[in-house]
Motif scaffolding. Structure first.
Motif, PDB file in Angstrom:
ATOM      1  N   LEU A 131       0.827  -1.211   0.000  1.00  0.00           N
ATOM      2  CA  LEU A 131       0.000   0.000   0.000  1.00  0.00           C
ATOM      3  C   LEU A 131       0.859   1.258   0.000  1.00  0.00           C
ATOM      4  O   LEU A 131       0.581   2.227  -0.718  1.00  0.00           O
ATOM      5  CB  LEU A 131      -0.922  -0.002   1.220  1.00  0.00           C
ATOM      6  CG  LEU A 131      -2.047  -1.045   1.232  1.00  0.00           C
ATOM      7  CD1 LEU A 131      -2.752  -1.039   2.578  1.00  0.00           C
ATOM      8  CD2 LEU A 131      -3.032  -0.778   0.105  1.00  0.00           C
ATOM      9  N   LEU A 132       1.910   1.259   0.814  1.00  0.00           N
ATOM     10  CA  LEU A 132       2.788   2.432   0.878  1.00  0.00           C
ATOM     11  C   LEU A 132       3.546   2.623  -0.433  1.00  0.00           C
ATOM     12  O   LEU A 132       3.802   3.767  -0.850  1.00  0.00           O
ATOM     13  CB  LEU A 132       3.767   2.288   2.043  1.00  0.00           C
ATOM     14  CG  LEU A 132       3.154   2.451   3.440  1.00  0.00           C
ATOM     15  CD1 LEU A 132       4.131   1.990   4.516  1.00  0.00           C
ATOM     16  CD2 LEU A 132       2.746   3.908   3.692  1.00  0.00           C
ATOM     17  N   HIS A 133       3.920   1.530  -1.077  1.00  0.00           N
ATOM     18  CA  HIS A 133       4.646   1.629  -2.350  1.00  0.00           C
ATOM     19  C   HIS A 133       3.786   2.290  -3.428  1.00  0.00           C
ATOM     20  O   HIS A 133       4.304   3.024  -4.284  1.00  0.00           O
ATOM     21  CB  HIS A 133       5.077   0.225  -2.795  1.00  0.00           C
ATOM     22  CG  HIS A 133       5.864   0.208  -4.066  1.00  0.00           C
ATOM     23  ND1 HIS A 133       7.021   0.934  -4.237  1.00  0.00           N
ATOM     24  CD2 HIS A 133       5.652  -0.453  -5.233  1.00  0.00           C
ATOM     25  CE1 HIS A 133       7.499   0.721  -5.448  1.00  0.00           C
ATOM     26  NE2 HIS A 133       6.681  -0.108  -6.072  1.00  0.00           N
ATOM     27  N   ARG A 134       2.478   2.046  -3.391  1.00  0.00           N
ATOM     28  CA  ARG A 134       1.583   2.702  -4.356  1.00  0.00           C
ATOM     29  C   ARG A 134       1.580   4.213  -4.147  1.00  0.00           C
ATOM     30  O   ARG A 134       1.506   4.983  -5.100  1.00  0.00           O
ATOM     31  CB  ARG A 134       0.169   2.148  -4.217  1.00  0.00           C
ATOM     32  CG  ARG A 134       0.012   0.697  -4.675  1.00  0.00           C
ATOM     33  CD  ARG A 134      -1.366   0.166  -4.333  1.00  0.00           C
ATOM     34  NE  ARG A 134      -1.480  -1.262  -4.614  1.00  0.00           N
ATOM     35  CZ  ARG A 134      -2.440  -2.039  -4.129  1.00  0.00           C
ATOM     36  NH1 ARG A 134      -3.389  -1.499  -3.346  1.00  0.00           N
ATOM     37  NH2 ARG A 134      -2.472  -3.320  -4.418  1.00  0.00           N
ATOM     38  N   ARG A 135       1.660   4.637  -2.876  1.00  0.00           N
ATOM     39  CA  ARG A 135       1.639   6.073  -2.575  1.00  0.00           C
ATOM     40  C   ARG A 135       3.017   6.699  -2.727  1.00  0.00           C
ATOM     41  O   ARG A 135       3.136   7.888  -3.041  1.00  0.00           O
ATOM     42  CB  ARG A 135       1.134   6.289  -1.144  1.00  0.00           C
ATOM     43  CG  ARG A 135      -0.241   5.703  -0.873  1.00  0.00           C
ATOM     44  CD  ARG A 135      -0.594   5.763   0.610  1.00  0.00           C
ATOM     45  NE  ARG A 135      -1.725   4.902   0.923  1.00  0.00           N
ATOM     46  CZ  ARG A 135      -2.191   4.685   2.145  1.00  0.00           C
ATOM     47  NH1 ARG A 135      -1.623   5.287   3.184  1.00  0.00           N
ATOM     48  NH2 ARG A 135      -3.224   3.888   2.340  1.00  0.00           N
ATOM     49  N   HIS A 136       4.059   5.908  -2.484  1.00  0.00           N
ATOM     50  CA  HIS A 136       5.436   6.414  -2.531  1.00  0.00           C
ATOM     51  C   HIS A 136       6.291   5.426  -3.328  1.00  0.00           C
ATOM     52  O   HIS A 136       7.024   4.612  -2.755  1.00  0.00           O
ATOM     53  CB  HIS A 136       5.992   6.562  -1.114  1.00  0.00           C
ATOM     54  CG  HIS A 136       5.121   7.369  -0.195  1.00  0.00           C
ATOM     55  ND1 HIS A 136       5.070   8.749  -0.223  1.00  0.00           N
ATOM     56  CD2 HIS A 136       4.237   6.983   0.767  1.00  0.00           C
ATOM     57  CE1 HIS A 136       4.208   9.181   0.684  1.00  0.00           C
ATOM     58  NE2 HIS A 136       3.684   8.130   1.294  1.00  0.00           N
TER      59      HIS A 136
END
Length: 384
Positions: free
Chosen positions: A214-219
């Motif tokens: 999830l964090l990789h999608r945002r960052h």
């Protein structure tokens, strides 16, 4: 006769604490001899390990029950040796379920019994203080709020600070840590520590990987560092990466290097435990998580006294960092909590200042203070 001191340390953390204490006592008694249950760091200081400290590493109530007969036999055998040799003192380092029984019987036999590292009576099972009062001659506490609890119960006590506060620098070298790990200064870095025990990694690995996704999608530029303490825990996390088809994620598994990973990180996602205190001493914003068996969680929650489980919040007496436990430990909630830190540099600086104040309060030259509290019990070191 030379001064002889019996010691029992449980697990790697106790081994490290005890090794520093042996060195500090030897500065006053160079010929002192130490024996009992200990690990490699104690043995490097000349400790005579009759049994290895790994034997005391039990994980949860079920494991403790399974191994009760084995551990009870070791404890009785060591007690017989202590009674025969009559050392100047007995020092139990952590491992309260094992050591308090031993300390009570050693104390009844006329040998001073010192316990190093207070059990978490301030968090749960506070009634244990009555057993502690009967069992120990002196309690050595790592945290500044603990002595008042023992003074009230009439237990001789000393605050000695936390050894990690002595070891960790007041101003961590973040750029140096990134250089050591070959990380550019400008990228976002999240350190994910799912725990040092296999059960902890099993319980959190899938959720931490989903959080990273999830964090990789945002960052998309973010890197996720996962330091793992043993070959077994690394294998468990690798299996979770494959199981979740997450090989495309920028997850870097490290063998050890937890301190460097946390120092280099913008935010730390950490299983509740000593690692959360390490993150605080490194002045890092964090999100604390944990998951255990449902019945065990319900039991511990019913017995708990404090609104927090994370040491940073407990020691600062404030909800400084989010705690997402058990059913709240979902990828969506964890990712949102990490993302809030990434988007709020002012809050990150504010929590770093609070952790700096905590660091100073815990930095007490622990080994020397502990040795100073123990020396009066050693007398002339002679047992007839």
């Amino acid at each position: 006769m030379p001064l002889r001191i019996a010691m029992v340390a449980g697990e790697a953390s106790g081994d490290l604490l005890a090794s520093h204490l042996i060195r500090a006592i030897r500065r006053h008694h160079p010929d002192a001899e130490f024996f009992g249950i200990g690990g490699p760091k104690m043995q490097a200081e000349g400790f005579d390990a009759l049994w290895p400290c790994e034997l005391l590493a039990v994980h949860g109530y079920v494991d403790a029950l399974k191994r009760y007969r084995e551990l009870s036999g070791i404890r009785k055998a060591l007690l017989a040796i202590i009674r025969a040799q009559r050392p100047a003192a007995f020092i139990g380092v952590d491992a309260p379920d094992f050591n308090l029984w031993l300390e009570g019987r050693v104390k009844d036999g006329g040998t001073p019994a010192i316990h190093f590292v207070s059990p978490s009576i301030w968090a749960w099972r506070g009634g244990r203080i009555r057993k502690i009062a009967r069992s120990v001659s002196h309690m050595l506490c790592l945290f500044p709020f603990e002595p008042a609890l023992y003074e009230k119960a009439g237990v001789p006590v000393s605050y000695v600070g936390h050894p990690l506060a002595d070891v960790f620098p007041l101003h961590p070298d973040r750029s140096g840590a990134r250089e050591k790990l070959n990380l550019a200064l400008g990228i976002r870095v999240v350190a994910m520590l799912p725990g040092s025990r296999q059960s902890e990694v099993r319980n959190l690995a899938d959720t931490f990987i989903a959080t990273a996704r999830l964090l990789h999608r945002r960052h998309p530029e973010a890197v996720f560092l996962v330091p793992l303490a043993t070959r077994e825990t690394r294998q468990l996390f690798e299996a979770a990466v494959h199981r979740n088809d997450a090989r495309e994620l920028p997850i870097r598994m490290l063998f050890g290097h937890a301190v460097e990973a946390m120092t280099a990180a913008d935010v730390v996602l950490v299983a509740s435990g000593t690692a959360s205190l390490e993150a605080a001493l490194l002045k890092r914003p964090m999100v604390i998580s944990y998951r255990i068996g449902k019945w065990q969680y319900r039991l511990m929650k019913r017995m708990a006294y404090l609104p927090w489980v994370g040491l940073p919040n407990i020691l600062c007496n404030d909800s400084l960092v989010p705690e997402l436990l058990q059913d709240d430990a979902t990828a969506d909630k964890l990712a949102a909590a990490v993302d809030r830190w990434l988007g709020d540099p002012v809050a990150c600086r504010r929590v770093a200042q609070r952790f700096a104040e905590l660091h100073l309060s815990l930095r007490q030259n622990t080994a020397e203070r502990a040795a100073a509290a123990i020396l009066p019990y050693l007398g002339d070191g002679v047992r007839s």
